[in-house]
Design a protein around this motif. Structure first.
Motif, PDB file in Angstrom:
ATOM      1  N   GLU A  55       0.831  -1.094  -0.120  1.00 39.91           N
ATOM      2  CA  GLU A  55       0.036  -0.157   0.230  1.00 39.91           C
ATOM      3  C   GLU A  55       0.791   1.101   0.028  1.00 39.91           C
ATOM      4  O   GLU A  55       0.426   2.303  -0.619  1.00 39.91           O
ATOM      5  N   LEU A  59       1.041   4.059  -2.798  1.00 38.85           N
ATOM      6  CA  LEU A  59       1.186   5.675  -2.528  1.00 38.85           C
ATOM      7  C   LEU A  59       2.588   6.528  -2.949  1.00 38.85           C
ATOM      8  O   LEU A  59       2.311   7.406  -3.334  1.00 38.85           O
ATOM      9  N   TRP A 275       2.775  12.559   3.708  1.00 37.99           N
ATOM     10  CA  TRP A 275       1.985  12.823   4.676  1.00 37.99           C
ATOM     11  C   TRP A 275       0.890  13.967   4.264  1.00 37.99           C
ATOM     12  O   TRP A 275      -0.367  13.832   4.744  1.00 37.99           O
ATOM     13  N   ALA A 278      -1.824  12.047   2.348  1.00 35.76           N
ATOM     14  CA  ALA A 278      -2.700  10.948   3.262  1.00 35.76           C
ATOM     15  C   ALA A 278      -2.292  11.147   4.631  1.00 35.76           C
ATOM     16  O   ALA A 278      -1.677  10.404   5.259  1.00 35.76           O
ATOM     17  N   HIS A 281      -2.602   8.486   7.910  1.00 35.96           N
ATOM     18  CA  HIS A 281      -2.667   7.185   7.256  1.00 35.96           C
ATOM     19  C   HIS A 281      -1.953   6.314   8.404  1.00 35.96           C
ATOM     20  O   HIS A 281      -0.821   6.701   9.082  1.00 35.96           O
ATOM     21  N   ASN A 283       0.038   3.986   8.657  1.00 36.81           N
ATOM     22  CA  ASN A 283       1.380   3.472   8.230  1.00 36.81           C
ATOM     23  C   ASN A 283       2.433   4.678   8.072  1.00 36.81           C
ATOM     24  O   ASN A 283       3.641   4.347   7.731  1.00 36.81           O
TER      25      ASN A 283
END
Length: 387
Positions: A55, A59, A275, A278, A281, A283
């Motif tokens: 994932e 991203l 950042w 997302a 997020h 993770n």
């Protein structure tokens, strides 16, 4: 996730040397460390590490789109202006990458957190792909690990597949590999990748970076003045672009691996971009460029140069404790990332390296250090899976 005292094999050093691994000690310090091993459950590997790695990687690819479309952002990330167009074209033309390694904070309980992406020249590859797998087989055969023990490790097979893709697209059937050959760690990593390419069907040529030439039509050439169709260089792109032959990267017909677009990912500036894309997020950790006013709001932060390696010039603040590592980086600027200390096992802090090959998660490695900042002499520790 547990650290298990497994003890060393009696002839462990000889077994590593039989595989041409000569850096089990570096600068008088233990580097390969099999006194302990890390045990994971299958769900920890699949759900907490493999899936999040895939994932995060997707991203990151979206972040490349964003960075390449914004010259001001590329400038902020210290990508030289004369390379902006070449970096964007490299991405637009879908130049294939080979591999990379995410450094993750994971304790077996809470979600993995991304510390950084070693996207251009990650080492510890041979150890991860081959040595810890051979360790697992020995430990099972000797009865010191259960016969059902497994390992998250298809790195070698995935690498062969990656090079087979290039082989199918190759006209010459030759793949060149360059590194600083008197750096033993870099040389071993490069030699391993050359062997993988050989197994994939290539004729391989291994060179020192200083032995690479340029012909009048901007092809990179070897010592026999042969044009290079493919060149893997275990040498940072951010160094190459500032050197005499770096300008030829823009127009050379030679396919460079890793491709120029990896400059957008092998850069700590990626972290604030992710950042912003997302926020919150699970993770990711809050991260900002150092000149962003939001950076001042982080009470505990890790200050990292945009371009640095092995923890150099990193400063970590946690409560009243500050740890700083010396180095020669930082001129290009810094980012700050919220402090999230690595988990401790005994007296050691452990970081997980999560490998991606040809766009897919395929294995992990673990390195330990007495310091919460992983550095060039942090020890490599094997792992296994057993529920």
């Amino acid at each position: 996730m547990k650290r298990i005292a497994t003890g060393e094999r009696l002839d462990w050093a000889q077994k590593l040397e039989a595989l041409d691994f000569t850096i089990h000690h570096m600068y008088g310090e233990l580097y390969w460390d099999e006194r302990n091993a890390y045990q994971f459950t299958l769900s920890q590997i699949e759900d907490d590490l493999e899936d999040p790695t895939n994932e995060i990687l997707q991203l990151c690819y979206k972040a490349v789109d964003r960075i390449c479309a914004d010259p001001a952002l590329m400038t902020r990330m210290a990508i030289p202006a004369e390379f902006h167009d070449a970096v964007s074209k490299s991405w637009k033309w879908s130049d294939r990458d080979i591999y990379g390694r995410f450094d993750l904070r994971y304790d077996g309980k809470s979600p993995a957190k991304l510390f950084e992406f070693n996207a251009d020249t990650p080492t510890s590859l041979f150890e991860s792909a081959v040595l810890q797998w051979e360790w697992l087989q020995d430990m099972k055969q000797s009865g010191r690990l259960n016969a059902t023990a497994d390992q998250f490790n298809s790195i070698h097979e995935k690498l062969i597949g990656a090079f087979q893709y290039f082989k199918n697209a190759s006209d010459s059937g030759v793949f060149h590999f360059g590194c600083i050959s008197d750096n033993e760690e870099d040389y071993l990593t490069t030699k391993y990748l050359a062997d993988v390419a050989f197994q994939a069907g290539f004729e391989v040529v291994l060179l020192d970076m200083e032995e690479i030439g340029i012909d009048p039509e901007n092809w990179f050439t070897d010592l026999e003045d042969r044009r290079m169709e493919n060149l893997f260089k275990l040498y940072p792109l951010e160094f190459m672009v500032h050197e005499d032959f770096g300008s030829h990267l823009i127009s050379t017909p030679t396919k460079i691996h890793e491709p120029l677009w990896k400059m957008t990912l092998s850069n700590k500036g990626l972290l604030p971009v992710l950042w912003e894309m997302a926020p919150n997020h699970p993770n990711l950790l809050p991260a900002y460029f150092a000149d962003d006013p939001q950076a001042l709001r982080l009470e505990n932060a890790v200050r990292k140069p945009l371009l640095s390696r092995e923890g150099a010039n990193v400063t970590l603040t946690s409560g009243e404790t500050t740890i700083a590592v010396d180095g020669e980086y930082g001129e290009e600027g810094y980012i700050v990332q919220e402090t999230c200390l690595l988990p401790q096992f005994g007296d050691d802090y452990a970081v997980i390296g999560s490998w991606v090959v040809a766009g897919e998660a395929c294995g992990i490695c673990i390195r330990e250090d007495k310091s919460p900042i992983t550095q060039n002499l942090s020890r490599f520790v094997p792992h296994f899976i057993m529920d």
